[in-house]
Enzyme design. Sequence first.
Site, PDB file in Angstrom:
ATOM      1  CG  LEU A  19      -1.741   1.224   1.544  1.00 10.76           C
ATOM      2  CD1 LEU A  19      -2.806   1.443   0.470  1.00 10.76           C
ATOM      3  CD2 LEU A  19      -2.447   1.106   2.921  1.00 10.76           C
ATOM      4  CD  GLU A  31       2.029   4.895  -4.134  1.00 11.63           C
ATOM      5  OE1 GLU A  31       2.180   6.109  -4.403  1.00 11.63           O
ATOM      6  OE2 GLU A  31       1.268   4.129  -4.746  1.00 11.63           O
ATOM      7  CB  SER A  62       0.788   8.587   7.946  1.00  7.44           C
ATOM      8  OG  SER A  62       1.698   8.047   8.874  1.00  7.44           O
ATOM      9  NE  ARG A 117      -3.645   0.225  11.604  1.00  5.93           N
ATOM     10  CZ  ARG A 117      -4.337   1.186  11.003  1.00  5.93           C
ATOM     11  NH1 ARG A 117      -5.558   1.485  11.405  1.00  5.93           N
ATOM     12  NH2 ARG A 117      -3.805   1.857   9.991  1.00  5.93           N
ATOM     13  NE  ARG A 173      25.858  -6.910  37.819  1.00  6.48           N
ATOM     14  CZ  ARG A 173      27.139  -6.822  37.494  1.00  6.48           C
ATOM     15  NH1 ARG A 173      27.801  -7.891  37.072  1.00  6.48           N
ATOM     16  NH2 ARG A 173      27.760  -5.662  37.568  1.00  6.48           N
ATOM     17  CD  GLN A 201      10.702  -0.044  47.840  1.00  9.68           C
ATOM     18  OE1 GLN A 201      11.086   1.116  47.980  1.00  9.68           O
ATOM     19  NE2 GLN A 201       9.839  -0.601  48.662  1.00  9.68           N
ATOM     20  CD  GLU A 206       0.301  -4.757   9.773  1.00  9.00           C
ATOM     21  OE1 GLU A 206      -0.883  -4.858  10.147  1.00  9.00           O
ATOM     22  OE2 GLU A 206       1.038  -5.740   9.524  1.00  9.00           O
ATOM     23  CB  SER A 227       2.132   5.634  18.213  1.00  6.72           C
ATOM     24  OG  SER A 227       2.804   4.431  18.517  1.00  6.72           O
TER      25      SER A 227
HETATM   26  N1  CAA Z   1     -12.976   0.689   7.909  1.00 10.13           N
HETATM   27  C1  CAA Z   1     -13.789   0.995   6.872  1.00 10.13           C
HETATM   28  N2  CAA Z   1     -13.772   2.201   6.251  1.00 10.13           N
HETATM   29  C2  CAA Z   1     -12.871   3.105   6.691  1.00 10.13           C
HETATM   30  C3  CAA Z   1     -11.984   2.843   7.754  1.00 10.13           C
HETATM   31  C4  CAA Z   1     -12.068   1.568   8.372  1.00 10.13           C
HETATM   32  N3  CAA Z   1     -11.269   1.235   9.386  1.00 10.13           N
HETATM   33  N4  CAA Z   1     -11.213   3.923   7.951  1.00 10.13           N
HETATM   34  C5  CAA Z   1     -11.608   4.849   7.057  1.00 10.13           C
HETATM   35  N5  CAA Z   1     -12.619   4.343   6.304  1.00 10.13           N
HETATM   36  C6  CAA Z   1     -13.357   5.023   5.235  1.00 10.13           C
HETATM   37  C7  CAA Z   1     -14.086   6.278   5.742  1.00 10.13           C
HETATM   38  O1  CAA Z   1     -15.357   5.953   6.229  1.00 10.13           O
HETATM   39  C8  CAA Z   1     -14.134   7.145   4.508  1.00 10.13           C
HETATM   40  O2  CAA Z   1     -15.199   6.709   3.698  1.00 10.13           O
HETATM   41  P1  CAA Z   1     -15.902   7.676   2.573  1.00 10.13           P
HETATM   42  O3  CAA Z   1     -14.932   7.819   1.467  1.00 10.13           O
HETATM   43  O4  CAA Z   1     -17.113   6.912   2.183  1.00 10.13           O
HETATM   44  O5  CAA Z   1     -16.185   8.973   3.270  1.00 10.13           O
HETATM   45  C9  CAA Z   1     -12.853   6.806   3.795  1.00 10.13           C
HETATM   46  O6  CAA Z   1     -12.430   5.527   4.275  1.00 10.13           O
HETATM   47  C10 CAA Z   1     -11.750   7.817   4.071  1.00 10.13           C
HETATM   48  O7  CAA Z   1     -11.606   7.916   5.483  1.00 10.13           O
HETATM   49  P2  CAA Z   1     -10.830   9.111   6.163  1.00 10.13           P
HETATM   50  O8  CAA Z   1     -11.369  10.419   5.648  1.00 10.13           O
HETATM   51  O9  CAA Z   1     -10.815   8.876   7.615  1.00 10.13           O
HETATM   52  O10 CAA Z   1      -9.387   8.901   5.497  1.00 10.13           O
HETATM   53  P3  CAA Z   1      -8.036   9.651   5.713  1.00 10.13           P
HETATM   54  O11 CAA Z   1      -7.448   9.903   4.381  1.00 10.13           O
HETATM   55  O12 CAA Z   1      -8.196  10.802   6.660  1.00 10.13           O
HETATM   56  O13 CAA Z   1      -7.127   8.507   6.380  1.00 10.13           O
HETATM   57  C11 CAA Z   1      -6.215   7.193   8.149  1.00 10.13           C
HETATM   58  C12 CAA Z   1      -7.449   7.852   7.539  1.00 10.13           C
HETATM   59  C13 CAA Z   1      -6.709   6.481   9.402  1.00 10.13           C
HETATM   60  C14 CAA Z   1      -5.160   8.217   8.508  1.00 10.13           C
HETATM   61  C15 CAA Z   1      -5.650   6.162   7.134  1.00 10.13           C
HETATM   62  O14 CAA Z   1      -5.094   6.800   6.004  1.00 10.13           O
HETATM   63  C16 CAA Z   1      -4.597   5.249   7.745  1.00 10.13           C
HETATM   64  O15 CAA Z   1      -4.915   4.284   8.401  1.00 10.13           O
HETATM   65  N6  CAA Z   1      -3.298   5.544   7.484  1.00 10.13           N
HETATM   66  C17 CAA Z   1      -2.211   4.635   7.882  1.00 10.13           C
HETATM   67  C18 CAA Z   1      -1.957   3.633   6.793  1.00 10.13           C
HETATM   68  C19 CAA Z   1      -1.200   2.429   7.301  1.00 10.13           C
HETATM   69  O16 CAA Z   1      -1.480   1.888   8.352  1.00 10.13           O
HETATM   70  N7  CAA Z   1      -0.235   1.989   6.496  1.00 10.13           N
HETATM   71  C20 CAA Z   1       0.531   0.816   6.795  1.00 10.13           C
HETATM   72  C21 CAA Z   1       0.730   0.027   5.539  1.00 10.13           C
HETATM   73  S1  CAA Z   1       1.259  -1.634   5.711  1.00 10.13           S
HETATM   74  C22 CAA Z   1       2.816  -1.611   6.355  1.00 10.13           C
HETATM   75  O17 CAA Z   1       3.051  -0.979   7.324  1.00 10.13           O
HETATM   76  C23 CAA Z   1       3.913  -2.410   5.708  1.00 10.13           C
HETATM   77  C24 CAA Z   1       3.854  -3.843   5.881  1.00 10.13           C
HETATM   78  O18 CAA Z   1       4.239  -4.559   4.980  1.00 10.13           O
HETATM   79  C25 CAA Z   1       3.437  -4.459   7.134  1.00 10.13           C
END
Ligand code: CAA
Length: 383
Positions: free
Chosen positions: A126, A128, A133, A244, A269, A280, A364, A367
């Site tokens: 996902l 880039e 975030s 998560r 130790r 303590q 993922e 914080s």
């Molecule tokens: N479930 C379902 N729908 C959701 C949702 C959820 N948990 N969270 C948001 N949505 C929906 C909203 O309802 C909204 O819907 P509409 O378009 O119909 O209005 C839409 O998604 C957009 O929501 P937001 O306006 O809240 O979106 P945002 O752009 O403000 O972003 C955010 C919200 C929580 C910051 C999100 O972008 C996010 O989680 N960012 C972090 C991404 C992440 O965790 N990346 C990690 C990638 S994986 C990795 O780490 C590498 C690996 O290999 C392990």
Amino acid sequence: MSIIELTDEQKMIRDVARDFSENEIKPVAAELDSLGKFPAKLVKKMAELGFMGIFVPERYGGSGMDTFSYVLALEEICKACASTGVIMSVNNSLVCEPILRFGTEDQKKKYLPPLAKGEKLGCFSLSEPAAGSDAGSIRTTAVRNGQYYVINGTKNWVTNGSEADIVILFASVDLSKKHRGITGFMVEKETPGVIVGRKEDKLGIKASSTSQLIFEGCRVPVENRLGGEEKGFKMAMQTLDGGRIGIAAQAVGIAQAAFEEAARYSQDRESFGKRISKFQAIQFMLADMATRIEGARLLVWQAAMMKDRRKKYSKQSAMAKVFASETAMWVATKAIQIHGGYGYTTDYPVERHFRDAKITEIYEGTSEIQRIVIANEILKEFS
Ligand code: CAA
């Protein structure tokens, strides 16, 4: 010990994971870390134990267990080696889960059995270079051309990226629609136009790989689209809600390992003529470490149970992740403190736990992102 009673099946999977972890992962974890070596043999063994497709139903080759069993097993694996744990976590939470949840029957039959049996490995793509975030701002594009989508773009921070056979990929079919244009795909890594880019040299989880994936004119058949066109952002968010919980379980495993090392060391130790556990200052640290770990574990279990009961669990999974990951970092810091100078060396495992703990506050969803998710959910309750 906890007030929550485990079923016989849950106890069984925890014990199998504990034995495997203690006897086969722990003895090689430090070496894998220092060599930065992908634990291929351990992954194969985890697949044989049914850990690579824990909640995939048996009819698709998985173990057919629940999320609760998954977090019990994952904590045990991560206690020995967080790198091995994240490989398991990604394959289960971020790859098998979205296929199971959003895939067609044909897609499930084709992709789930090899993933669950460990014949194939998956990754989730996902983020880039300029969108981590802010996942809604990804720039990778998917342009429909007859029975194919042509994918172009660069993905970052892909756990398992180098070794994976199947990529859960998110790309936009219409950049002007921002997050609403994002669409999910299952891309076979061997498809021409998929290039494994730079492999990151990381602070921790060194035995797992984190790579860039580059897509250059990669033609993906329409039947490999996951879910409907433009449905990808919500799918990604829902998938991460589950992922998560896995990372939170990983953090609890790391914290538990660091705590146990520190408690044992404090009994061995001596300083100022007595065991340091008699002081303590040390006792208070151990008490706080144990308390925070139990709190974190209960949050993880709560989130897992809510997912299993098909309740909405975005808030609980974010709470579990932020609390468990910050607990892991805090506990690992105290574990090094209790070891003094020795804890700062590679002669003791606490420095590895400290390095491994840090990533759980980042991947993922950082914080800070977890706090945004929690606040959004709380404010909905009061609107
Ligand atoms: N479930 C379902 N729908 C959701 C949702 C959820 N948990 N969270 C948001 N949505 C929906 C909203 O309802 C909204 O819907 P509409 O378009 O119909 O209005 C839409 O998604 C957009 O929501 P937001 O306006 O809240 O979106 P945002 O752009 O403000 O972003 C955010 C919200 C929580 C910051 C999100 O972008 C996010 O989680 N960012 C972090 C991404 C992440 O965790 N990346 C990690 C990638 S994986 C990795 O780490 C590498 C690996 O290999 C392990």
